[in-house]
Design an enzyme around this catalytic site. Structure first.
Site, short mmCIF file in Angstrom:
data_model
loop_
_atom_site.label_atom_id
_atom_site.label_comp_id
_atom_site.label_asym_id
_atom_site.label_seq_id
_atom_site.Cartn_x
_atom_site.Cartn_y
_atom_site.Cartn_z
N HIS A 22 -13.52 -5.39 3.41
CA HIS A 22 -13.29 -6.18 4.61
C HIS A 22 -11.88 -6.75 4.62
O HIS A 22 -11.45 -7.38 3.66
CB HIS A 22 -14.32 -7.31 4.69
CG HIS A 22 -14.16 -8.18 5.88
ND1 HIS A 22 -14.18 -9.54 5.79
CD2 HIS A 22 -13.96 -7.88 7.18
CE1 HIS A 22 -14.01 -10.06 6.99
NE2 HIS A 22 -13.87 -9.07 7.85
N ARG A 109 8.97 -2.88 15.50
CA ARG A 109 9.06 -1.73 14.60
C ARG A 109 9.18 -2.10 13.13
O ARG A 109 8.43 -1.62 12.29
CB ARG A 109 10.26 -0.86 15.03
CG ARG A 109 10.44 0.37 14.20
CD ARG A 109 11.56 1.24 14.79
NE ARG A 109 12.25 1.92 13.74
CZ ARG A 109 13.55 1.84 13.50
NH1 ARG A 109 14.32 1.13 14.26
NH2 ARG A 109 14.08 2.51 12.51
N ASN A 133 1.64 5.64 15.96
CA ASN A 133 1.27 5.01 14.69
C ASN A 133 0.28 3.90 15.01
O ASN A 133 0.48 3.14 15.95
CB ASN A 133 2.50 4.40 14.00
CG ASN A 133 3.56 5.44 13.73
OD1 ASN A 133 3.32 6.39 13.02
ND2 ASN A 133 4.73 5.27 14.34
#
Length: 141
Positions: A22, A109, A133
């Site tokens: 988790h 980024r 991504n």
């Protein structure tokens, strides 16, 4: 081979998904992403797209419901398309897998790169679409 397990999920990737707990994160990276230099654990997924993996992984992988946004994307740099078309595909896949809308956060980024370095693993794909991504934060069953 196993019944019900998408063949795109290699034994190595399945092992990584099972090991994750988790709050752990996995990056599904496009072909332009510096996966090898950023990964603690690099999982090869060459020859497949990010969406192919997203479909297969989310069939097995619970997203974290205890955070504001369990899905993160890399924000485009100045001058690039601010809403890459691939993002709509990501939203559809995530929503279909969860049965409802899931909050998605966008990271600058370099912040995305730093976050990726701390991820449990990076899955390197052959995706050629820019800004494809995505980071998934694992939840509980």
């Amino acid at each position: 081979m196993l019944k019900g397990i998408p063949s795109i999920l290699s034994p190595e990737l399945l092992k990584v998904l099972m090991e994750m707990g988790h709050g752990d994160e996995i990056v599904i990276a496009d072909g332009n992403f510096p996966a090898a230099s950023h990964a603690r654990r690099l999982v090869p997924g060459y020859g497949h797209s990010v969406c192919d993996f997203l479909h297969a992984i989310l069939d097995l992988f619970p997203l974290d419901t205890y955070v504001e946004a369990p899905v993160l994307l890399m924000n485009p740099v100045e001058g690039d398309d601010k809403n890459p078309p691939i993002w709509k595909e990501f939203e559809k896949v995530v929503e279909a897998a969860n049965g409802n809308k899931v909050p998605i956060e966008k990271l600058e980024r370099h912040a995305f790169y730093e976050r990726s370095k701390a991820a449990y693993a990076i899955l390197a794909t052959s995706e050629h679409v820019p800004y494809a991504n995505i980071i998934l934060k694992k939840g509980v069953l």
